[in-house]
Design a protein around this motif. Structure first.
Motif, mmCIF file in Angstrom:
data_model
loop_
_atom_site.group_PDB
_atom_site.id
_atom_site.type_symbol
_atom_site.label_atom_id
_atom_site.label_comp_id
_atom_site.label_asym_id
_atom_site.label_seq_id
_atom_site.Cartn_x
_atom_site.Cartn_y
_atom_site.Cartn_z
ATOM 1 N N ILE A 150 -12.856 1.841 -22.502
ATOM 2 C CA ILE A 150 -13.664 2.879 -21.868
ATOM 3 C C ILE A 150 -14.984 3.002 -22.614
ATOM 4 C CG2 ILE A 150 -13.771 5.281 -21.124
ATOM 5 C CD1 ILE A 150 -11.538 3.710 -19.806
ATOM 6 N N VAL A 151 -16.084 2.905 -21.871
ATOM 7 C CA VAL A 151 -17.422 2.961 -22.455
ATOM 8 C C VAL A 151 -18.180 4.137 -21.854
ATOM 9 C CG1 VAL A 151 -19.625 1.744 -22.666
ATOM 10 C CG2 VAL A 151 -17.482 0.471 -22.812
ATOM 11 N N THR A 152 -18.843 4.915 -22.699
ATOM 12 C CA THR A 152 -19.667 6.010 -22.200
ATOM 13 C C THR A 152 -20.854 5.435 -21.433
ATOM 14 O OG1 THR A 152 -19.069 7.432 -24.061
ATOM 15 C CG2 THR A 152 -21.039 8.030 -22.817
ATOM 16 N N ALA A 160 -26.168 -3.963 -20.876
ATOM 17 C CA ALA A 160 -24.919 -4.597 -21.306
ATOM 18 C C ALA A 160 -25.196 -6.038 -21.690
ATOM 19 C CB ALA A 160 -23.877 -4.539 -20.194
ATOM 20 N N GLU A 161 -24.571 -6.479 -22.765
ATOM 21 C CA GLU A 161 -24.774 -7.852 -23.229
ATOM 22 C C GLU A 161 -23.513 -8.335 -23.935
ATOM 23 O OE1 GLU A 161 -27.778 -10.423 -26.157
ATOM 24 O OE2 GLU A 161 -27.955 -8.238 -25.990
ATOM 25 N N LEU A 177 -15.036 -12.410 -28.814
ATOM 26 C CA LEU A 177 -15.956 -11.964 -27.770
ATOM 27 C C LEU A 177 -16.522 -10.611 -28.174
ATOM 28 C CD1 LEU A 177 -17.256 -12.366 -25.012
ATOM 29 C CD2 LEU A 177 -15.228 -11.327 -23.968
ATOM 30 N N ARG A 178 -17.848 -10.549 -28.288
ATOM 31 C CA ARG A 178 -18.508 -9.303 -28.666
ATOM 32 C C ARG A 178 -19.254 -8.734 -27.467
ATOM 33 N NH1 ARG A 178 -23.507 -9.708 -32.619
ATOM 34 N NH2 ARG A 178 -24.554 -10.102 -30.638
ATOM 35 N N LEU A 179 -18.978 -7.482 -27.146
ATOM 36 C CA LEU A 179 -19.656 -6.794 -26.056
ATOM 37 C C LEU A 179 -20.565 -5.722 -26.641
ATOM 38 C CD1 LEU A 179 -16.674 -6.245 -23.585
ATOM 39 C CD2 LEU A 179 -18.091 -8.269 -23.904
ATOM 40 N N CYS A 180 -21.738 -5.568 -26.055
ATOM 41 C CA CYS A 180 -22.697 -4.585 -26.537
ATOM 42 C C CYS A 180 -23.184 -3.735 -25.372
ATOM 43 C CB CYS A 180 -23.870 -5.284 -27.213
ATOM 44 S SG CYS A 180 -25.243 -4.198 -27.648
ATOM 45 N N PRO A 189 -27.040 5.643 -29.245
ATOM 46 C CA PRO A 189 -26.376 4.584 -30.005
ATOM 47 C C PRO A 189 -26.254 3.271 -29.247
ATOM 48 C CG PRO A 189 -24.752 6.112 -29.135
ATOM 49 C CD PRO A 189 -26.103 6.707 -28.839
ATOM 50 N N THR A 190 -26.188 2.206 -30.013
ATOM 51 C CA THR A 190 -25.834 0.892 -29.488
ATOM 52 C C THR A 190 -24.439 0.590 -30.021
ATOM 53 O OG1 THR A 190 -28.117 0.092 -29.437
ATOM 54 C CG2 THR A 190 -26.380 -1.567 -29.500
#
Length: 272
Positions: A150-152, A160-161, A177-180, A189-190
Motif C-alpha cells: 500500500i502506497v500513499t 513512479a519509477e 526489484l526497487r520501486l520508488c 517524501p520519496t
C-alpha cells in the motif's frame, strides 16, 4: 517540477490525460498488467471487443486519446494501440489502467508492477492509497508469485519509477526489484520499496525514505547491502541522517545519525 507537484494525481489527474503515472509516449511498448485486458474498437468500455491479452503481453502505443475512464478508483486515458496477431498488423484501443507501470526481465522471468486499485481517503481532503502489486511471470505467462503493498497517493506519489538490481550480495536472491514513489516537491517524501527475487518468489526487504524541506530540515536514509562499500556479509545496514537548518536556511545547526542492522538469513531480514 513544482508545477507538477502542485497538481496531485490519483493514479492519473482527471482532465489532464497527458500527465499520469504511466508516462507512456507515442511508440512506447505498453505491457499488460491485468489478468486480462480487452482491446476495444473505440475508446469506450461499451465498445465491441477486438482482441484480448493476458499479463505480460505487449502492444505499441500509437496515439493518445482525450477520452478517460475511471475504474477501481483509477482515472486513466485510452490509447490507440497497434499489435500483431498471427503475423497480421491490427489496432484498437486500450485503457491505460490495465497496463504495468514497469516491467523487467530476469533470466526467463518477467517481473512487473502496477496499480491494482486506488482507495479513496477516509475523509475529504485525505490522500488516497494505491494498492500496488508485484507479479513474477514465467515465459508461458504463468503467475509464479505476487506481492501487494500500500502506497500513499495524491501529492505524495505523482511519480513512479522502478529499477532491477542484482542480488547485492544477499544469499538465495537472483535480483532485487526497487520501486520508488515520489511527490517531487519540498517537504514531500520519496519512498523506496525493495523486494528480493529468488527466481520464483518475492521477499520483502527493508525500505528507505528521503525528504528535503528547503531551509528547514532534511531526512535521508541509505541502505548498505553486502556488496556495497561499507556493507557487511549477511547484513543490510540502514543509516539515517537528519539535519536541521538555522534561520538563514543554509547552515546546519543540528545533525542526528542512526544506524540499524538487519540480518539476512536467506528468507527474511531481521532487525538486530
Amino acid at each position: 517540477m513544482l508545477l507538477l507537484a502542485a497538481t496531485p494525481a490519483a493514479a492519473q489527474l482527471s482532465g489532464n490525460v497527458e500527465y499520469n503515472l504511466w508516462r507512456v509516449q507515442q511508440g512506447d511498448t505498453i505491457t499488460i498488467f491485468s489478468d486480462k485486458a480487452y482491446i476495444r474498437q473505440s475508446p469506450s468500455s461499451q465498445a465491441p471487443i477486438v482482441d484480448s491479452f493476458t499479463t505480460g503481453s505487449s502492444v505499441i502505443a500509437a496515439k493518445l486519446t482525450e477520452t478517460e475512464l475511471t475504474l477501481r478508483g483509477m482515472t486513466a486515458p485510452w490509447w490507440q494501440v497497434r499489435y500483431k496477431v498471427n503475423g497480421k498488423q491490427k489496432e484498437g484501443y486500450l485503457w491505460l489502467g490495465l497496463a504495468a507501470l514497469g516491467q523487467y526481465k530476469k533470466d526467463s522471468v518477467q517481473l512487473l508492477y502496477g496499480i491494482e486499485k486506488v482507495i479513496p481517503g477516509a475523509a475529504k481532503g485525505d490522500d488516497p492509497k494505491y494498492v500496488v502489486v508485484l507479479k513474477g511471470m514465467s515465459t508461458t505467462h504463468h503467475l509464479l508469485d505476487k506481492k501487494e503493498l500500500i502506497v500513499t497517493g495524491g501529492q505524495f506519489a505523482i511519480s513512479a519509477e522502478g529499477k532491477l538490481l542484482g542480488s547485492m550480495g544477499l544469499d538465495k536472491l537472483t535480483a532485487i526489484l526497487r520501486l520508488c514513489f515520489s511527490g517531487e516537491a519540498c517537504g514531500i517524501p520519496t519512498d523506496y520499496y525493495y523486494y528480493g527475487w529468488t527466481g520464483n518468489k518475492f521477499l520483502p526487504l527493508p525500505q528507505k525514505s528521503s525528504m528535503f524541506d528547503a531551509g528547514a530540515i532534511s531526512h535521508d536514509e541509505v541502505l548498505l547491502f553486502p556488496k556495497e562499500p561499507g556493507g557487511q556479509a549477511g547484513k543490510i545496514i540502514k543509516v539515517t541522517k537528519d539535519e536541521e537548518f538555522g534561520e538563514d536556511g543554509e547552515k546546519v545547526v543540528k545533525t542526528t545519525t542512526n544506524r540499524e542492522v538487519f540480518v539476512w538469513d536467506g528468507a527474511k531480514a531481521v532487525k538486530k
